[in-house]
Design a protein around this motif. Sequence first.
Motif, PDB file in Angstrom:
ATOM      1  N   ALA A 209      44.696  50.666  48.607  1.00 54.26           N
ATOM      2  CA  ALA A 209      43.850  49.497  48.829  1.00 54.26           C
ATOM      3  C   ALA A 209      43.383  49.435  50.282  1.00 54.26           C
ATOM      4  O   ALA A 209      44.032  49.964  51.188  1.00 54.26           O
ATOM      5  N   SER A 210      42.258  48.788  50.475  1.00 53.73           N
ATOM      6  CA  SER A 210      41.740  48.500  51.816  1.00 53.73           C
ATOM      7  C   SER A 210      41.628  46.986  51.934  1.00 53.73           C
ATOM      8  O   SER A 210      40.549  46.409  51.763  1.00 53.73           O
ATOM      9  N   PRO A 211      42.735  46.308  52.208  1.00 55.33           N
ATOM     10  CA  PRO A 211      42.739  44.850  52.165  1.00 55.33           C
ATOM     11  C   PRO A 211      41.915  44.238  53.289  1.00 55.33           C
ATOM     12  O   PRO A 211      41.728  44.844  54.352  1.00 55.33           O
ATOM     13  N   SER A 212      41.421  43.049  53.033  1.00 54.92           N
ATOM     14  CA  SER A 212      40.700  42.290  54.040  1.00 54.92           C
ATOM     15  C   SER A 212      41.310  40.900  54.112  1.00 54.92           C
ATOM     16  O   SER A 212      42.227  40.561  53.360  1.00 54.92           O
ATOM     17  N   ASN A 213      40.825  40.104  55.023  1.00 53.95           N
ATOM     18  CA  ASN A 213      41.316  38.747  55.199  1.00 53.95           C
ATOM     19  C   ASN A 213      40.382  37.777  54.453  1.00 53.95           C
ATOM     20  O   ASN A 213      39.172  37.814  54.684  1.00 53.95           O
ATOM     21  N   LEU A 217      46.709  38.444  46.578  1.00 49.07           N
ATOM     22  CA  LEU A 217      47.886  38.854  45.810  1.00 49.07           C
ATOM     23  C   LEU A 217      47.467  38.941  44.342  1.00 49.07           C
ATOM     24  O   LEU A 217      47.898  38.178  43.491  1.00 49.07           O
ATOM     25  N   ASP A 218      46.612  39.940  44.077  1.00 53.19           N
ATOM     26  CA  ASP A 218      45.924  40.014  42.793  1.00 53.19           C
ATOM     27  C   ASP A 218      46.301  41.224  41.955  1.00 53.19           C
ATOM     28  O   ASP A 218      45.694  41.485  40.911  1.00 53.19           O
ATOM     29  N   GLY A 219      47.285  41.996  42.397  1.00 51.99           N
ATOM     30  CA  GLY A 219      47.654  43.200  41.665  1.00 51.99           C
ATOM     31  C   GLY A 219      46.782  44.391  41.990  1.00 51.99           C
ATOM     32  O   GLY A 219      47.062  45.502  41.542  1.00 51.99           O
ATOM     33  N   THR A 220      45.728  44.191  42.770  1.00 48.90           N
ATOM     34  CA  THR A 220      44.833  45.277  43.179  1.00 48.90           C
ATOM     35  C   THR A 220      44.990  45.589  44.658  1.00 48.90           C
ATOM     36  O   THR A 220      45.064  46.749  45.062  1.00 48.90           O
ATOM     37  N   LEU A 389      52.128  36.441  38.327  1.00 48.68           N
ATOM     38  CA  LEU A 389      51.262  35.280  38.187  1.00 48.68           C
ATOM     39  C   LEU A 389      49.883  35.596  38.756  1.00 48.68           C
ATOM     40  O   LEU A 389      49.708  35.709  39.968  1.00 48.68           O
ATOM     41  N   ILE A 390      48.907  35.764  37.850  1.00 52.78           N
ATOM     42  CA  ILE A 390      47.508  35.934  38.253  1.00 52.78           C
ATOM     43  C   ILE A 390      46.688  34.965  37.406  1.00 52.78           C
ATOM     44  O   ILE A 390      46.161  35.331  36.354  1.00 52.78           O
ATOM     45  N   PRO A 391      46.569  33.705  37.830  1.00 50.55           N
ATOM     46  CA  PRO A 391      45.863  32.707  37.012  1.00 50.55           C
ATOM     47  C   PRO A 391      44.387  33.037  36.864  1.00 50.55           C
ATOM     48  O   PRO A 391      43.786  33.751  37.682  1.00 50.55           O
ATOM     49  N   ALA A 392      43.794  32.503  35.807  1.00 50.95           N
ATOM     50  CA  ALA A 392      42.361  32.692  35.589  1.00 50.95           C
ATOM     51  C   ALA A 392      41.539  32.069  36.708  1.00 50.95           C
ATOM     52  O   ALA A 392      40.409  32.478  36.963  1.00 50.95           O
ATOM     53  N   THR A 393      42.114  31.068  37.406  1.00 53.83           N
ATOM     54  CA  THR A 393      41.409  30.403  38.492  1.00 53.83           C
ATOM     55  C   THR A 393      41.399  31.233  39.777  1.00 53.83           C
ATOM     56  O   THR A 393      40.749  30.852  40.751  1.00 53.83           O
TER      57      THR A 393
END
Length: 403
Positions: A209-213, A217-220, A389-393
């Motif tokens: 991954a190449s995370p940004s700010n 915490l999305d599993g990706t 926990l990855i809610p639809a929201t």
Amino acid sequence: MRTVKWNAFLSCLCGFAVALGGMAASARADVTTEKGASILIFPKVRVDSTFDTIIQISNTGNSMAHAHCFYVNASLVSLLTGQACENPSPTCVAQWQETDFDIWLTRQQPTHWLVSTGRSFEGITDLGSDSAGFAPGHVPPVRDFLGELKCIEVTDSGEPLTGNHLKGEATIKSLVDTAPAPGTFNPNQTAIGDVAKYNAVGILGKPDASPSNPLLLDGTNYDACPAKLILNHFASGAEDPVVVGLVDRGGVLPSGSTSSNFTELTLVPCSEDFENQLPTGVTVQFLVFNEFEQRFSASTTVACYFNLEIARIDTQFSATAVDSSVFGRAVLGTDFAQTEITPVVQLNGFTGGLVGVAERIVTVQVAGEFSTTVTAARAAYNLHSEGSLIPATGPDKITMPAL
């Protein structure tokens, strides 16, 4: 380093009403207490006249690791006097004071510090340079503190990095003797020299991954927070079986000696906005199962930080109110229980995940011919976790200050 005091009014916004809804993924639990991670969360850090805390962080990798860390002080202070207070009220509110700092570690290097004294570059305070002359970063001292510590792995320029090189432990050390009689609870009850240790909760980043700010915490980009936490505990007020055994077995302890167990639970929301200083609230459902698999329930709102003896979740706790709590021995009917802690996801607005830690507190009163001796001991332990926990929201996210 900077110190920012969060608006006390904003902390009140955490206590919002919640409706059921949304869907959470039901996968394996992704947080870790054993492996190197990219985000470390120490849910319970305490510094006052009764306790101090030692923080240990290690770089598990074979290259330099950098981390940007945040202390968040949730201890209560009086708006009238500016002094510490105990019971939340319109004039006794959480400080929500955030202090950040940077540390860096050479390969396979551990570091540690006492929270009350911190650590300076020059070694003027506790622990400066290591034996090779390398200074792993200035850590500010904090006092009159109850709250959390979050550390996020970053590059040397401060950008988030999913390197999974950080592992941590916290040790809460008792400084004085404070031991009320069994059957009552005091958040300060302890014995001098006692220690309670737990592992920091780690959230792994995805290697590619190449995370940004903000950090997602999305599993990706980063693994998600748990869909459920599981707490194994004594019923509040239950006798300690070891003490009972010592009384029954030939009078190792005198007849009439008594004991009681309590559990102090600490919960911290996974989402946090350090840039805009916006606190986070999570509504939580508790399902409590006694030894006969009978089910009891309670709920509460984690208003940015939660630290309570579990019998206070559903009662105005006093010396006798534990008898009416679903976490108490009188209601549960057994000495042991398991509690499922589930964040409630709402449709209209986001409610995210939680991580936490627990402390078991046992008080023993040893009967004597002319007097009694009272002592107490504490032991911290990590919670079990289940699901992601990855809610639809939308996922949990941590917003760091802009560079």
